[in-house]
Design a protein around this motif. Structure first.
Motif, PDB file in Angstrom:
ATOM      1  N   ALA A  12       0.258  -1.298   0.452  1.00  0.00           N
ATOM      2  CA  ALA A  12      -0.229  -0.015  -0.082  1.00  0.00           C
ATOM      3  C   ALA A  12       1.302   0.989   0.268  1.00  0.00           C
ATOM      4  O   ALA A  12       0.319   2.365  -0.386  1.00  0.00           O
ATOM      5  N   VAL A  13       2.269   0.887   0.802  1.00  0.00           N
ATOM      6  CA  VAL A  13       2.937   2.638   0.131  1.00  0.00           C
ATOM      7  C   VAL A  13       3.243   3.149  -0.530  1.00  0.00           C
ATOM      8  O   VAL A  13       2.986   3.893  -0.804  1.00  0.00           O
ATOM      9  N   PRO A  14       3.235   2.154  -2.090  1.00  0.00           N
ATOM     10  CA  PRO A  14       3.539   3.380  -3.050  1.00  0.00           C
ATOM     11  C   PRO A  14       2.674   4.281  -3.333  1.00  0.00           C
ATOM     12  O   PRO A  14       2.322   5.250  -4.321  1.00  0.00           O
ATOM     13  N   ALA A  15       1.413   4.001  -2.336  1.00  0.00           N
ATOM     14  CA  ALA A  15      -0.173   4.945  -3.585  1.00  0.00           C
ATOM     15  C   ALA A  15       0.182   6.269  -2.624  1.00  0.00           C
ATOM     16  O   ALA A  15      -0.748   7.029  -2.751  1.00  0.00           O
ATOM     17  N   ILE A  16       0.705   6.169  -1.598  1.00  0.00           N
ATOM     18  CA  ILE A  16       0.813   7.642  -0.592  1.00  0.00           C
ATOM     19  C   ILE A  16       1.782   8.966  -1.717  1.00  0.00           C
ATOM     20  O   ILE A  16       0.979   9.766  -2.079  1.00  0.00           O
ATOM     21  N   ASP A  17       2.503   8.519  -2.550  1.00  0.00           N
ATOM     22  CA  ASP A  17       2.946   9.412  -3.577  1.00  0.00           C
ATOM     23  C   ASP A  17       1.992   9.809  -4.435  1.00  0.00           C
ATOM     24  O   ASP A  17       1.855  10.928  -5.255  1.00  0.00           O
ATOM     25  N   LYS A  18       1.230   8.471  -5.572  1.00  0.00           N
ATOM     26  CA  LYS A  18       0.265   8.793  -5.990  1.00  0.00           C
ATOM     27  C   LYS A  18      -0.851   9.735  -5.715  1.00  0.00           C
ATOM     28  O   LYS A  18      -1.414  10.490  -6.500  1.00  0.00           O
ATOM     29  N   ALA A  22      -1.438  13.233  -6.840  1.00  0.00           N
ATOM     30  CA  ALA A  22      -2.753  13.952  -7.530  1.00  0.00           C
ATOM     31  C   ALA A  22      -2.993  14.853  -6.807  1.00  0.00           C
ATOM     32  O   ALA A  22      -3.610  15.674  -7.578  1.00  0.00           O
ATOM     33  N   ALA A  23      -2.513  15.304  -5.737  1.00  0.00           N
ATOM     34  CA  ALA A  23      -3.083  16.321  -4.846  1.00  0.00           C
ATOM     35  C   ALA A  23      -2.545  17.612  -5.440  1.00  0.00           C
ATOM     36  O   ALA A  23      -2.697  18.775  -5.109  1.00  0.00           O
ATOM     37  N   ALA A  24      -1.124  17.527  -5.684  1.00  0.00           N
ATOM     38  CA  ALA A  24      -0.363  18.479  -5.085  1.00  0.00           C
ATOM     39  C   ALA A  24      -0.440  19.569  -6.860  1.00  0.00           C
ATOM     40  O   ALA A  24      -0.639  21.003  -6.773  1.00  0.00           O
ATOM     41  N   TRP A  25      -1.041  19.342  -7.340  1.00  0.00           N
ATOM     42  CA  TRP A  25      -1.075  20.564  -8.985  1.00  0.00           C
ATOM     43  C   TRP A  25      -2.821  20.435  -9.098  1.00  0.00           C
ATOM     44  O   TRP A  25      -3.167  22.075  -9.676  1.00  0.00           O
ATOM     45  N   ARG A  26      -3.777  19.951  -7.871  1.00  0.00           N
ATOM     46  CA  ARG A  26      -4.914  20.623  -7.765  1.00  0.00           C
ATOM     47  C   ARG A  26      -4.489  22.238  -6.837  1.00  0.00           C
ATOM     48  O   ARG A  26      -4.731  21.787  -6.481  1.00  0.00           O
ATOM     49  N   PRO A  27      -5.650  22.696  -7.744  1.00  0.00           N
ATOM     50  CA  PRO A  27      -5.651  24.403  -6.583  1.00  0.00           C
ATOM     51  C   PRO A  27      -7.081  23.950  -5.983  1.00  0.00           C
ATOM     52  O   PRO A  27      -7.524  23.146  -5.707  1.00  0.00           O
ATOM     53  N   PHE A  28      -7.088  24.717  -5.081  1.00  0.00           N
ATOM     54  CA  PHE A  28      -7.585  25.129  -3.815  1.00  0.00           C
ATOM     55  C   PHE A  28      -8.142  26.503  -3.890  1.00  0.00           C
ATOM     56  O   PHE A  28      -7.082  27.872  -4.347  1.00  0.00           O
ATOM     57  N   VAL A  29      -8.735  27.165  -3.724  1.00  0.00           N
ATOM     58  CA  VAL A  29      -9.344  28.734  -3.652  1.00  0.00           C
ATOM     59  C   VAL A  29     -10.033  28.939  -2.020  1.00  0.00           C
ATOM     60  O   VAL A  29     -10.555  28.450  -1.501  1.00  0.00           O
ATOM     61  N   LEU A  36     -12.307  27.749   2.635  1.00  0.00           N
ATOM     62  CA  LEU A  36     -10.886  26.916   1.583  1.00  0.00           C
ATOM     63  C   LEU A  36     -11.321  25.421   0.997  1.00  0.00           C
ATOM     64  O   LEU A  36     -12.073  24.878   1.763  1.00  0.00           O
ATOM     65  N   LEU A  37     -11.160  26.047  -0.125  1.00  0.00           N
ATOM     66  CA  LEU A  37     -11.415  23.801  -0.894  1.00  0.00           C
ATOM     67  C   LEU A  37     -10.604  23.876  -0.753  1.00  0.00           C
ATOM     68  O   LEU A  37      -9.379  24.276  -1.503  1.00  0.00           O
ATOM     69  N   VAL A  38     -10.517  22.633  -0.460  1.00  0.00           N
ATOM     70  CA  VAL A  38      -9.457  21.911  -0.398  1.00  0.00           C
ATOM     71  C   VAL A  38      -9.746  19.737  -0.727  1.00  0.00           C
ATOM     72  O   VAL A  38      -9.882  19.909  -0.596  1.00  0.00           O
ATOM     73  N   TYR A  55      -1.387  26.370  11.095  1.00  0.00           N
ATOM     74  CA  TYR A  55      -2.303  24.831  10.592  1.00  0.00           C
ATOM     75  C   TYR A  55      -2.663  25.328   9.619  1.00  0.00           C
ATOM     76  O   TYR A  55      -2.960  24.904   8.797  1.00  0.00           O
ATOM     77  N   TYR A  56      -3.661  25.517  10.171  1.00  0.00           N
ATOM     78  CA  TYR A  56      -5.385  26.199   8.990  1.00  0.00           C
ATOM     79  C   TYR A  56      -4.817  26.074   7.878  1.00  0.00           C
ATOM     80  O   TYR A  56      -4.717  26.823   6.602  1.00  0.00           O
ATOM     81  N   ALA A  57      -4.067  27.867   7.643  1.00  0.00           N
ATOM     82  CA  ALA A  57      -4.113  28.431   6.354  1.00  0.00           C
ATOM     83  C   ALA A  57      -3.465  27.593   5.801  1.00  0.00           C
ATOM     84  O   ALA A  57      -2.617  27.606   4.278  1.00  0.00           O
ATOM     85  N   SER A  58      -1.822  26.150   6.100  1.00  0.00           N
ATOM     86  CA  SER A  58      -1.685  25.386   5.312  1.00  0.00           C
ATOM     87  C   SER A  58      -2.215  24.428   4.921  1.00  0.00           C
ATOM     88  O   SER A  58      -2.207  22.796   4.986  1.00  0.00           O
ATOM     89  N   ALA A  59      -3.488  24.530   5.140  1.00  0.00           N
ATOM     90  CA  ALA A  59      -4.500  22.868   5.180  1.00  0.00           C
ATOM     91  C   ALA A  59      -3.966  22.128   3.587  1.00  0.00           C
ATOM     92  O   ALA A  59      -4.284  21.106   4.089  1.00  0.00           O
ATOM     93  N   PRO A  60      -3.928  22.802   2.766  1.00  0.00           N
ATOM     94  CA  PRO A  60      -4.467  22.276   1.710  1.00  0.00           C
ATOM     95  C   PRO A  60      -2.639  21.130   1.396  1.00  0.00           C
ATOM     96  O   PRO A  60      -2.554  19.821   1.640  1.00  0.00           O
ATOM     97  N   ALA A  61      -1.864  21.577   1.802  1.00  0.00           N
ATOM     98  CA  ALA A  61      -0.266  21.163   2.092  1.00  0.00           C
ATOM     99  C   ALA A  61      -0.373  19.428   3.030  1.00  0.00           C
ATOM    100  O   ALA A  61      -0.468  18.792   3.050  1.00  0.00           O
ATOM    101  N   GLN A  62      -1.240  20.085   4.797  1.00  0.00           N
ATOM    102  CA  GLN A  62      -1.391  19.167   5.281  1.00  0.00           C
ATOM    103  C   GLN A  62      -2.241  18.484   5.222  1.00  0.00           C
ATOM    104  O   GLN A  62      -2.665  16.792   5.979  1.00  0.00           O
ATOM    105  N   MET A  63      -4.004  18.857   4.512  1.00  0.00           N
ATOM    106  CA  MET A  63      -4.417  17.199   3.720  1.00  0.00           C
ATOM    107  C   MET A  63      -4.005  16.303   2.510  1.00  0.00           C
ATOM    108  O   MET A  63      -3.949  15.058   3.223  1.00  0.00           O
ATOM    109  N   ALA A  64      -2.628  16.987   2.510  1.00  0.00           N
ATOM    110  CA  ALA A  64      -2.509  15.896   1.256  1.00  0.00           C
ATOM    111  C   ALA A  64      -1.549  15.086   1.802  1.00  0.00           C
ATOM    112  O   ALA A  64      -1.104  14.268   1.153  1.00  0.00           O
ATOM    113  N   THR A  65      -0.692  15.255   2.936  1.00  0.00           N
ATOM    114  CA  THR A  65      -0.402  14.473   3.924  1.00  0.00           C
ATOM    115  C   THR A  65      -0.826  13.460   4.431  1.00  0.00           C
ATOM    116  O   THR A  65      -0.407  12.044   4.644  1.00  0.00           O
TER     117      THR A  65
END
Length: 283
Positions: A12-18, A22-29, A36-38, A55-65
């Motif tokens: 399952a671990v390789p799925a983490i990078d995928k 997938a989340a890295a290029w998607r925009p948030f508003v 925030l739309l994350v 922490y809230y301001a970085s929610a998109p990056a935090q959600m990706a993890t």
């Protein structure tokens, strides 16, 4: 069974990078009053928090993890029945929402969070995303029921309980919060199973495990837990080595993410020495 679970986790671990890619290029508003739309898991989650909380301001990056915990969750949840998942230290709900999106619909998910400030955002975030099926437990998880002081940090993810062992005890602004044990959370809700427990409580992880020893022994869930040596030392005056040795005694298998994201067994002198070196020196 345990061997199959371990092999499944490694796959399952390789799925983490995928998921991250997938989340890295998607925009948030970001909008002043609309949160925030994350993006996560092919959907956009609306997230609310304090505007001045980094922490809230970085929610998109935090959600990706959160892809990591969700990969483990997906690999470990049984496919039969209605699994039960606990998020202990839910904060404003990023991991809670990610797990709710990931887990199959019959899954029962409980979010344990003591901070009055975070609880307001957690409930709003769940409601805004149609996740009211998640049950919120408004308490800290500890070694025994009662009341403890809780510090609400400016960086929301750093909020934590304050005990007499805290390095800054007496100098930390705090509010009183109720404390429950995991054993009482399980018994009071009549839970007949417990499949997955995520714990991130800034150094009070040993207390959570002590207060949930009965449920863990009975149901043998997968436990996904932060091991933060700094918080263990500064907030609880605990020796990370002693806590690691306790984990190895308590659980039949202890795994940790290695340097490149692979899962590595932590057992024996060599495994524990390697883990502590990475945890204390490399990271």
């Amino acid at each position: 069974m345990l061997r199959r679970t371990y092999k499944t986790l490694r796959k399952a671990v390789p799925a983490i990078d995928k998921l991250r890619a997938a989340a890295a290029w998607r925009p948030f508003v970001a909008a002043p009053n609309d949160g925030l739309l994350v993006p996560f898991g092919g959907t956009a989650l609306r997230v609310f928090g304090d505007a001045d909380d980094p922490y809230y301001a970085s929610a998109p990056a935090q959600m990706a993890t959160q892809g990591r915990v969700c990969s483990v969750l997906r690999a470990c949840l049984p496919r039969e029945g209605a699994p039960v998942v606990l998020d202990v230290g839910a904060n404003i709900g990023l991991a809670t929402m990610a797990m709710a999106v990931t887990a199959p619909r019959p899954t029962r998910l409980l979010a344990v969070e003591p901070s009055p400030r975070n609880l307001a955002h957690l409930r709003r975030n769940l409601a805004a995303n149609g996740l009211e099926r998640v049950e919120v437990v408004a308490a800290a998880a500890g070694a025994e029921p009662g009341v403890l002081a809780f510090h609400e940090a400016g960086y929301g993810a750093g909020s934590h309980l304050v005990s007499g062992h805290h390095l800054a005890d007496g100098a930390m602004p705090a509010v009183e919060v109720p404390v429950e044990t995991l054993d009482r959370v399980v018994s009071s809700r009549g839970l007949e199973r417990l499949d997955f427990v995520k714990i991130d409580v800034e150094g009070f992880e040993p207390d959570v495990l002590a207060g949930g020893a009965g449920a863990i022994e009975r149901f043998r869930p997968v436990v996904y837990m932060e091991f933060n040596s700094w918080t263990l030392i500064a907030y609880r005056n605990l020796n990370p080595r002693e806590f690691l040795e306790d984990l190895v005694r308590r659980f039949p298998h202890v795994l940790a993410f290695g340097r490149t994201g692979e899962l590595e067994p932590v057992s024996g002198q060599h495994g524990m020495l390697g883990f502590l070196h990475r945890n204390l020196v490399e990271h």
